[in-house]
Design a protein around this motif. Structure first.
Motif, PDB file in Angstrom:
ATOM      1  N   VAL A 137       0.870  -1.180   0.000  1.00 32.71           N
ATOM      2  CA  VAL A 137       0.000   0.000   0.000  1.00 32.71           C
ATOM      3  C   VAL A 137       0.904   1.225   0.000  1.00 32.71           C
ATOM      4  O   VAL A 137       1.729   1.392   0.889  1.00 32.71           O
ATOM      5  CB  VAL A 137      -0.935   0.008   1.235  1.00 32.71           C
ATOM      6  CG1 VAL A 137      -1.726   1.299   1.287  1.00 32.71           C
ATOM      7  CG2 VAL A 137      -1.852  -1.195   1.224  1.00 32.71           C
ATOM      8  N   ASP A 138       0.753   2.036  -1.028  1.00 29.14           N
ATOM      9  CA  ASP A 138       1.574   3.236  -1.169  1.00 29.14           C
ATOM     10  C   ASP A 138       0.654   4.379  -1.631  1.00 29.14           C
ATOM     11  O   ASP A 138       0.635   4.734  -2.806  1.00 29.14           O
ATOM     12  CB  ASP A 138       2.688   2.980  -2.188  1.00 29.14           C
ATOM     13  CG  ASP A 138       3.564   4.195  -2.392  1.00 29.14           C
ATOM     14  OD1 ASP A 138       3.640   5.048  -1.488  1.00 29.14           O
ATOM     15  OD2 ASP A 138       4.165   4.298  -3.483  1.00 29.14           O
ATOM     16  N   PRO A 139      -0.143   4.934  -0.705  1.00 24.23           N
ATOM     17  CA  PRO A 139      -1.125   5.942  -1.116  1.00 24.23           C
ATOM     18  C   PRO A 139      -0.474   7.176  -1.732  1.00 24.23           C
ATOM     19  O   PRO A 139       0.593   7.601  -1.299  1.00 24.23           O
ATOM     20  CB  PRO A 139      -1.849   6.302   0.176  1.00 24.23           C
ATOM     21  CG  PRO A 139      -1.110   5.667   1.274  1.00 24.23           C
ATOM     22  CD  PRO A 139      -0.130   4.711   0.713  1.00 24.23           C
ATOM     23  N   GLN A 140      -1.133   7.710  -2.733  1.00 23.32           N
ATOM     24  CA  GLN A 140      -0.619   8.902  -3.385  1.00 23.32           C
ATOM     25  C   GLN A 140      -1.738   9.700  -4.030  1.00 23.32           C
ATOM     26  O   GLN A 140      -2.778   9.152  -4.375  1.00 23.32           O
ATOM     27  CB  GLN A 140       0.442   8.553  -4.416  1.00 23.32           C
ATOM     28  CG  GLN A 140       0.107   7.397  -5.328  1.00 23.32           C
ATOM     29  CD  GLN A 140       1.319   6.976  -6.121  1.00 23.32           C
ATOM     30  OE1 GLN A 140       1.630   7.621  -7.103  1.00 23.32           O
ATOM     31  NE2 GLN A 140       1.992   5.917  -5.710  1.00 23.32           N
ATOM     32  N   ILE A 141      -1.495  10.985  -4.137  1.00 23.42           N
ATOM     33  CA  ILE A 141      -2.417  11.891  -4.818  1.00 23.42           C
ATOM     34  C   ILE A 141      -1.783  12.207  -6.171  1.00 23.42           C
ATOM     35  O   ILE A 141      -0.615  12.596  -6.230  1.00 23.42           O
ATOM     36  CB  ILE A 141      -2.602  13.197  -4.017  1.00 23.42           C
ATOM     37  CG1 ILE A 141      -3.053  12.900  -2.611  1.00 23.42           C
ATOM     38  CG2 ILE A 141      -3.500  14.150  -4.775  1.00 23.42           C
ATOM     39  CD1 ILE A 141      -4.505  12.979  -2.341  1.00 23.42           C
ATOM     40  N   ILE A 142      -2.553  12.012  -7.218  1.00 25.90           N
ATOM     41  CA  ILE A 142      -2.038  12.307  -8.551  1.00 25.90           C
ATOM     42  C   ILE A 142      -2.902  13.380  -9.201  1.00 25.90           C
ATOM     43  O   ILE A 142      -4.092  13.500  -8.911  1.00 25.90           O
ATOM     44  CB  ILE A 142      -1.985  11.044  -9.438  1.00 25.90           C
ATOM     45  CG1 ILE A 142      -3.373  10.399  -9.564  1.00 25.90           C
ATOM     46  CG2 ILE A 142      -0.985  10.052  -8.907  1.00 25.90           C
ATOM     47  CD1 ILE A 142      -3.454   9.307 -10.589  1.00 25.90           C
ATOM     48  N   GLU A 143      -2.287  14.158 -10.056  1.00 26.20           N
ATOM     49  CA  GLU A 143      -2.992  15.158 -10.848  1.00 26.20           C
ATOM     50  C   GLU A 143      -2.660  14.897 -12.304  1.00 26.20           C
ATOM     51  O   GLU A 143      -1.515  14.636 -12.649  1.00 26.20           O
ATOM     52  CB  GLU A 143      -2.547  16.566 -10.471  1.00 26.20           C
ATOM     53  CG  GLU A 143      -2.950  16.982  -9.088  1.00 26.20           C
ATOM     54  CD  GLU A 143      -2.606  18.440  -8.803  1.00 26.20           C
ATOM     55  OE1 GLU A 143      -2.647  19.263  -9.750  1.00 26.20           O
ATOM     56  OE2 GLU A 143      -2.286  18.738  -7.646  1.00 26.20           O
ATOM     57  N   GLY A 167     -10.055  20.195 -17.824  1.00 25.04           N
ATOM     58  CA  GLY A 167     -10.103  18.737 -17.789  1.00 25.04           C
ATOM     59  C   GLY A 167      -9.082  18.147 -16.834  1.00 25.04           C
ATOM     60  O   GLY A 167      -8.558  17.063 -17.050  1.00 25.04           O
ATOM     61  N   ARG A 168      -8.815  18.849 -15.747  1.00 24.77           N
ATOM     62  CA  ARG A 168      -7.817  18.416 -14.768  1.00 24.77           C
ATOM     63  C   ARG A 168      -8.497  17.628 -13.648  1.00 24.77           C
ATOM     64  O   ARG A 168      -9.489  18.054 -13.093  1.00 24.77           O
ATOM     65  CB  ARG A 168      -7.089  19.617 -14.190  1.00 24.77           C
ATOM     66  CG  ARG A 168      -5.947  19.258 -13.265  1.00 24.77           C
ATOM     67  CD  ARG A 168      -5.034  20.470 -13.110  1.00 24.77           C
ATOM     68  NE  ARG A 168      -3.700  20.197 -12.658  1.00 24.77           N
ATOM     69  CZ  ARG A 168      -2.792  19.478 -13.294  1.00 24.77           C
ATOM     70  NH1 ARG A 168      -3.076  18.925 -14.427  1.00 24.77           N
ATOM     71  NH2 ARG A 168      -1.583  19.314 -12.794  1.00 24.77           N
ATOM     72  N   TYR A 169      -7.887  16.480 -13.336  1.00 22.92           N
ATOM     73  CA  TYR A 169      -8.389  15.613 -12.267  1.00 22.92           C
ATOM     74  C   TYR A 169      -7.359  15.528 -11.155  1.00 22.92           C
ATOM     75  O   TYR A 169      -6.159  15.463 -11.409  1.00 22.92           O
ATOM     76  CB  TYR A 169      -8.639  14.193 -12.797  1.00 22.92           C
ATOM     77  CG  TYR A 169      -9.900  14.069 -13.603  1.00 22.92           C
ATOM     78  CD1 TYR A 169     -11.053  13.547 -13.044  1.00 22.92           C
ATOM     79  CD2 TYR A 169      -9.948  14.473 -14.923  1.00 22.92           C
ATOM     80  CE1 TYR A 169     -12.212  13.431 -13.778  1.00 22.92           C
ATOM     81  CE2 TYR A 169     -11.096  14.367 -15.668  1.00 22.92           C
ATOM     82  CZ  TYR A 169     -12.229  13.844 -15.081  1.00 22.92           C
ATOM     83  OH  TYR A 169     -13.373  13.739 -15.804  1.00 22.92           O
ATOM     84  N   ILE A 170      -7.864  15.484  -9.937  1.00 23.71           N
ATOM     85  CA  ILE A 170      -7.032  15.182  -8.776  1.00 23.71           C
ATOM     86  C   ILE A 170      -7.619  13.902  -8.174  1.00 23.71           C
ATOM     87  O   ILE A 170      -8.806  13.858  -7.839  1.00 23.71           O
ATOM     88  CB  ILE A 170      -7.035  16.338  -7.754  1.00 23.71           C
ATOM     89  CG1 ILE A 170      -6.527  17.619  -8.417  1.00 23.71           C
ATOM     90  CG2 ILE A 170      -6.193  15.973  -6.546  1.00 23.71           C
ATOM     91  CD1 ILE A 170      -6.662  18.852  -7.558  1.00 23.71           C
ATOM     92  N   ALA A 179      -2.600   4.165  -9.847  1.00 26.11           N
ATOM     93  CA  ALA A 179      -2.313   5.531 -10.313  1.00 26.11           C
ATOM     94  C   ALA A 179      -1.777   5.502 -11.743  1.00 26.11           C
ATOM     95  O   ALA A 179      -2.174   6.322 -12.579  1.00 26.11           O
ATOM     96  CB  ALA A 179      -1.312   6.204  -9.383  1.00 26.11           C
ATOM     97  N   ASP A 180      -0.878   4.559 -12.023  1.00 23.23           N
ATOM     98  CA  ASP A 180      -0.313   4.469 -13.372  1.00 23.23           C
ATOM     99  C   ASP A 180      -1.365   4.108 -14.414  1.00 23.23           C
ATOM    100  O   ASP A 180      -1.271   4.536 -15.564  1.00 23.23           O
ATOM    101  CB  ASP A 180       0.819   3.436 -13.406  1.00 23.23           C
ATOM    102  CG  ASP A 180       2.088   3.956 -12.761  1.00 23.23           C
ATOM    103  OD1 ASP A 180       2.177   5.181 -12.529  1.00 23.23           O
ATOM    104  OD2 ASP A 180       2.986   3.135 -12.488  1.00 23.23           O
ATOM    105  N   SER A 181      -2.358   3.326 -14.024  1.00 21.25           N
ATOM    106  CA  SER A 181      -3.391   2.965 -14.997  1.00 21.25           C
ATOM    107  C   SER A 181      -4.174   4.190 -15.466  1.00 21.25           C
ATOM    108  O   SER A 181      -4.716   4.204 -16.562  1.00 21.25           O
ATOM    109  CB  SER A 181      -4.343   1.911 -14.417  1.00 21.25           C
ATOM    110  OG  SER A 181      -5.124   2.471 -13.385  1.00 21.25           O
TER     111      SER A 181
END
Length: 177
Positions: free
Chosen positions: A105-111, A145-148, A157-159
């Protein structure tokens, strides 16, 4: 309002009603497995009332008057729902492995930015992300069209950012390829 417009409105309401009623019956079918008998009359009468109310309030969502290719989008959306259900299943297995310590488990926030621009495409993509276990849409900025998104690990996240399969499929549904 011309006769043609009135006919389109009637068709839109009827089509919306049929979709809402079918959805109601689908969601009400779980009562078949309960101990008490399935009462088709009660379930369908409540469903008719609910579908009528929703149809009159939302018929323009399913059948916009702007001449959009709604039936093509619907025909493309149905296979997308099947694909999304499969992704939910696969993600459930992935999250389960992470809960039991098999995977990290490596939680992360991606934009990330997307090419999607219509409201329905943006919302469908955001909801699809949130419905898939292990990812949650935090914010959508519709102008760019930006997602967080919060992801449970690097893989989910990579998917979203690398192969962008979900984004491409939503774009195909809403003809924003």
């Amino acid at each position: 309002m011309t006769v043609m417009d009135r006919g389109n409105k009637t068709f839109s309401i009827i089509l919306t009603f049929c979709i809402m009623f079918a959805f109601w019956m689908l969601l009400s079918a779980w009562t078949v497995y309960l101990v008490e008998p399935y009462d088709l009359f009660i379930v369908s009468s409540k469903g008719i009332l609910a579908a009528l109310i929703v149809s009159f309030l939302t018929y323009e969502i399913f059948m916009p008057s702007r001449g959009e290719d709604v039936l093509l989008k619907l025909r493309r959306f149905i296979p997308y729902v099947g694909w999304e259900l499969w992704q939910i299943y696969l993600a459930t297995i992935d999250v389960t492995k992470r809960v039991y310590g098999i995977l990290e488990v490596d939680p992360q926030i991606i934009e990330f930015d997307t090419t999607l621009r219509s409201d329905f495409a943006l919302v469908t993509f955001g909801n699809s992300i949130t419905l898939t276990p292990g990812t949650i849409t935090i914010d959508i900025e519709p102008e760019g069209g930006r997602y967080i998104v919060h992801a449970i690990a690097k893989g989910p996240a990579d998917s979203l950012t690398v192969d962008q399969t979900m984004q491409k499929k939503v774009g195909h549904v809403f003809m924003e390829e």
